[in-house]
Write a protein that holds these residues in place. Structure first.
Motif, PDB file in Angstrom:
ATOM      1  N   HIS A  59       1.470  -0.978   0.437  1.00 45.53           N
ATOM      2  CA  HIS A  59       0.270  -0.198  -0.052  1.00 45.53           C
ATOM      3  C   HIS A  59       1.004   1.527  -0.250  1.00 45.53           C
ATOM      4  N   SER A  60       1.987   0.551  -0.117  1.00 44.01           N
ATOM      5  CA  SER A  60       2.579   2.288  -0.436  1.00 44.01           C
ATOM      6  C   SER A  60       1.990   4.095  -1.190  1.00 44.01           C
ATOM      7  N   GLU A  61       2.006   3.242  -2.907  1.00 46.00           N
ATOM      8  CA  GLU A  61       1.115   4.752  -2.527  1.00 46.00           C
ATOM      9  C   GLU A  61       0.003   5.455  -1.990  1.00 46.00           C
ATOM     10  N   GLN A  62      -0.687   4.707  -1.384  1.00 50.43           N
ATOM     11  CA  GLN A  62      -1.298   5.826  -1.038  1.00 50.43           C
ATOM     12  C   GLN A  62      -0.731   6.278   0.586  1.00 50.43           C
ATOM     13  N   ASN A  64       2.558   6.767   1.110  1.00 51.32           N
ATOM     14  CA  ASN A  64       3.535   7.664   0.789  1.00 51.32           C
ATOM     15  C   ASN A  64       2.158   9.148   0.476  1.00 51.32           C
ATOM     16  N   MET A  65       1.671   9.183  -0.399  1.00 53.89           N
ATOM     17  CA  MET A  65       0.245  10.032  -0.295  1.00 53.89           C
ATOM     18  C   MET A  65       0.272  10.989   1.141  1.00 53.89           C
ATOM     19  N   THR A  99      10.070   9.529   0.097  1.00 55.37           N
ATOM     20  CA  THR A  99       9.067  10.720   0.965  1.00 55.37           C
ATOM     21  C   THR A  99       9.653  10.217   1.934  1.00 55.37           C
TER      22      THR A  99
END
Length: 447
Positions: A59-62, A64-65, A99
């Motif tokens: 779930h790195s995308e969420q 990091n966001m 990030t």
């Protein structure tokens, strides 16, 4: 999932109540919700490990966001969740490293400090993974926050202390150049004035490694470094002596005014401090004998020769040999002669042939008497030089506590690698063996 249900899950978990349903994807999706209550609750649930930590990389995308585009409360909880993950498996933090380097732009100092703390965890466990980011450390250090400076310097120390795996395009020279910037050296020197022992320790360790690689960059700071010779932390006194031993090989003139201030280290309770001071005097005296404060050194020799560490004893013998060449000194022959005579017959001691005889000839109260046959086997080795050091040790070579290993030792390698330290029983902070209290939480330590 509605915000009230998320908040109730947080309350239940914080109160250690059993929770039957923990919808992972809904919690992750809530992280990037425009509803602040949902984002905060989701971040807290990750911190409480409502979601399996091992699944966070998926779930790195969420995540990091959320780390770059949410409130400081959300950021702090997510960083704490990543810290917990890194403690168990730092390799799983790979998707978050870029990030983490961006987080220090946060307006909240606690977020900036926590982000660097996660980087420090990676550096301690998987330093090679940060080598490609060497050029980004200049942007993350916050010289207005002592915790940030301590964490960044400690992170850099780990990277300098471990060679890279050459799996990336940056050369070792480029990495070293980025990590040994002049502004970092200046900041480390200034930080030696701070009361925070954790910060002073990180600073002196950084300067020790800088003096290994770029002694000329550290030499101009000799006056400021001198204060470390009287620091209450034995580790800092030892490292300061080590720095001077590196500088003197590069620039005797930079160290010469401070040599009298190194004399007390010859009887320091810390054997490594004694060793580093002795090597400094040997290096200075071999190249420029007249610069040595020989009268003051002579007063310390009886104590130095009794140090119960072979490497210190060997270097003390060489220093005695060098010091007696000053014919203006009236030696306490009873204090030195008997110790030299005793060491002469120690099988573990290995010095150049003829050194004992020359010392005893100079000090013998009965010059015409013959010495008993010397049955000690001595190696054909001259007093140590920096060239010898380079041949006998790695780039972090240090003074030896074993006669078999010669004039260098693995003791400071322990300091750089962390094996010469232990953890605080309260907060887990890595601490030098000589610390009287934990610099992180203040816990009094029993040594």
């Amino acid at each position: 999932m509605n915000p009230h249900k998320l908040k109730q899950l947080v309350i239940d978990l914080e109160n250690e109540q059993s929770v039957k349903e923990l919808p992972e994807q809904e919690i992750i999706d809530a992280l990037v919700s425009r509803e602040e209550v949902k984002a905060k609750s989701a971040a807290r649930l990750l911190r409480l490990e409502a979601v399996d930590p091992d699944s966070l990389p998926r779930h790195s995308e969420q995540i990091n966001m959320a780390l770059t585009d949410t409130s400081p409360v959300v950021q702090k909880d997510l960083l704490l969740a990543l810290e917990q993950l890194g403690e168990s498996d730092a390799t799983k933090l790979d998707p978050f490293i870029e990030t983490l380097f961006a987080c220090p732009d946060s307006r909240d100092p606690a977020v900036r400090v926590q982000a660097v703390r996660v980087l420090l965890i990676i550096a301690r466990r998987e330093p090679d993974r940060l080598h490609p980011y060497a050029d980004q450390f200049a942007a993350v250090i916050d010289d207005s926050d002592r915790r940030s400076v301590a964490n960044v310097l400690a992170t850099i120390n780990r990277l300098l202390g471990h060679g890279d795996d050459s799996s990336h395009s940056e050369s070792p020279e480029h990495i070293e150049r980025q990590l040994l910037r002049a502004e970092f050296i200046d900041l480390a020197v200034m930080s030696l004035e701070e009361a925070n022992g954790n910060l002073r320790t990180a600073s002196i360790d950084y300067l020790a490694q800088a003096s290994d690689r770029k002694p000329g960059a550290v030499a101009p700071h000799a006056s400021e470094l001198r204060k470390g010779l009287t620091d209450p932390f034995a580790h800092i006194r030892s490292q300061t002596g080590y720095i001077f031993s590196n500088i003197v090989e590069h620039d005797t003139g930079a160290v010469q005014p401070h040599l009298p201030h190194l004399v007390p280290l010859l009887r320091d309770p810390e054997e490594l401090a004694r060793l580093n001071a002795t090597v400094t005097f040997l290096s200075a005296g071999i190249s420029s004998p007249s610069v040595l404060p020989t009268h003051k050194i002579a007063e310390m020799l009886p104590t130095l020769l009794q140090t119960e560490v072979v490497a210190v004893q060997e270097q003390a013998i060489y220093l005695t040999h060098l010091t007696i060449k000053d014919d203006t000194i009236v030696f306490n022959t009873d204090g030195i002669y008997e110790h030299i005579e005793k060491l002469r017959h120690e099988s573990a001691i290995s010095v150049e042939d003829g050194v004992f005889e020359e010392i005893l000839d100079q000090l013998d109260p009965e010059p015409d008497s013959a010495y008993p046959d010397d049955t000690t086997t001595e190696s054909q080795r001259s007093p140590p030089t920096k060239a010898d050091s380079d041949q006998q040790s790695s780039s972090h070579s240090t003074r030896s506590t074993s006669g078999d290993e010669g004039p260098l030792t693995n003791e400071r390698e322990k300091i750089f690698s962390g094996t010469g330290s232990y953890s605080c029983p309260v907060c887990g902070e890595s601490i030098g063996q000589s610390a009287a209290f934990c610099p992180e939480c203040g816990e009094k330590l029993l040594n």
